[in-house]
Enzyme design. Sequence first.
Site, mmCIF file in Angstrom:
data_model
loop_
_atom_site.group_PDB
_atom_site.id
_atom_site.type_symbol
_atom_site.label_atom_id
_atom_site.label_comp_id
_atom_site.label_asym_id
_atom_site.label_seq_id
_atom_site.Cartn_x
_atom_site.Cartn_y
_atom_site.Cartn_z
ATOM 1 N N HIS A 64 0.830 -1.205 0.000
ATOM 2 C CA HIS A 64 0.000 0.000 0.000
ATOM 3 C C HIS A 64 0.862 1.251 0.000
ATOM 4 O O HIS A 64 1.979 1.245 0.490
ATOM 5 C CB HIS A 64 -1.030 0.035 1.136
ATOM 6 C CG HIS A 64 -0.526 0.044 2.560
ATOM 7 N ND1 HIS A 64 0.304 -0.909 3.099
ATOM 8 C CD2 HIS A 64 -0.801 0.894 3.592
ATOM 9 C CE1 HIS A 64 0.515 -0.663 4.382
ATOM 10 N NE2 HIS A 64 -0.130 0.438 4.705
ATOM 11 N N GLU B 121 6.166 -1.641 5.833
ATOM 12 C CA GLU B 121 5.693 -2.244 7.097
ATOM 13 C C GLU B 121 5.959 -3.746 7.132
ATOM 14 O O GLU B 121 6.051 -4.350 8.203
ATOM 15 C CB GLU B 121 4.190 -1.985 7.285
ATOM 16 C CG GLU B 121 3.860 -0.536 7.607
ATOM 17 C CD GLU B 121 2.360 -0.264 7.737
ATOM 18 O OE1 GLU B 121 2.004 0.822 8.226
ATOM 19 O OE2 GLU B 121 1.529 -1.120 7.350
HETATM 20 C C1 DHB Z 1 -4.196 2.571 5.864
HETATM 21 C C2 DHB Z 1 -3.255 1.573 6.013
HETATM 22 C C3 DHB Z 1 -2.309 1.645 7.017
HETATM 23 O O1 DHB Z 1 -1.317 0.714 7.214
HETATM 24 C C4 DHB Z 1 -2.325 2.683 7.900
HETATM 25 O O2 DHB Z 1 -1.440 2.679 8.914
HETATM 26 C C5 DHB Z 1 -3.252 3.714 7.762
HETATM 27 C C6 DHB Z 1 -4.191 3.646 6.736
HETATM 28 C C7 DHB Z 1 -5.234 2.515 4.806
HETATM 29 O O3 DHB Z 1 -5.182 1.663 3.915
HETATM 30 O O4 DHB Z 1 -6.183 3.314 4.850
HETATM 31 FE FE FE Z 2 0.106 1.354 8.869
#
Ligand code: DHB
Ligand code: FE
Length: 297
Positions: A193, A240
């Site tokens: 992500h 992460e």
């Molecule tokens: C999102 C993912 C995360 O790991 C985070 O810490 C905050 C938001 C998300 O996909 O919205």
């Molecule tokens: Fe996160």
Amino acid sequence: MARITAGIASSHVPLLGVASDQGKDRDEYFGPIFAGYDWTRTWMEAERPDVIILVYNDHASAFDMTVIPTFAIGCGERYKPADEGWGPRPVPDVAGHPDLAWHIAQSLILDEFDMTIINEMAVDHGLTVPLSMMFGKPEKWPCKVVPLAVNVVTYPPPSGNRCWALGEAIRKAVESFPEDLNVQIWGTGGMSHQLQGPRAGLINAEWDNSFLDRLAGDSDDLRHIPHIDYLREAGSEGIELVMWLIMRGALGAAAKALHRHYHVPCSNTAIGHMVLRPDNGEGFDMSGSDRQRSATP
Ligand code: DHB
Ligand code: FE
């Protein structure tokens, strides 16, 4: 002696905490995500861990630009859910295990991992969302938690190799604790992500699934993935995933996958979840649903 009996990997998307807290976990959007954790919840009832070493990252809740510990261990009695802008989540406080935590801190530091010791901190979605995914909405969390916080927010995070080695040292620390404790280790965050910039929304299912493939088995090649590959392939927040390598390193040379779940998307994130058993070929003497299976090749 205390033993690490299983490792769990899980994403920590904050929206899953909202879905759980607001009872939306079985709706059209969240249903398929939570369904992938049903197996684990049933399995967990038989496993009954005493303590979870919960490897997670803080998102500027307990720490900020004033203090950035690379590796920190929670040695406190209790941790309150953090207020991340909408008030603290309505989930139970997290009970620590100071005796085990101080023992691990001592063992790690004498093993030359310079841990930061934390006695008081609030815990954010990085820690509470995985608890909700694995345990639902109990009045009290069913086991104690030793929080192990990793900096993956401000460059430079620790290398995958260092994370794996820290996991190996955690296993040694746990096994030298005299009390009979059933200990699990969780690696959280990920999968691919990116929350900001021109590539915001990036998800790479092929890369994520290859990572999941390589998490089980007896190869340690994941520890050698350089930061730049996480950034290119899994996005800026995909880094992460180095936290999963602490969990994997703590399981020993070989690990067997008992359960695996992957779902896209959840918020901006690819959800990945895996349950692993150390595969040392010796079997396990503690009672539990499928510990025997870990002995079979
Ligand atoms: C999102 C993912 C995360 O790991 C985070 O810490 C905050 C938001 C998300 O996909 O919205
Ligand atoms: Fe996160």
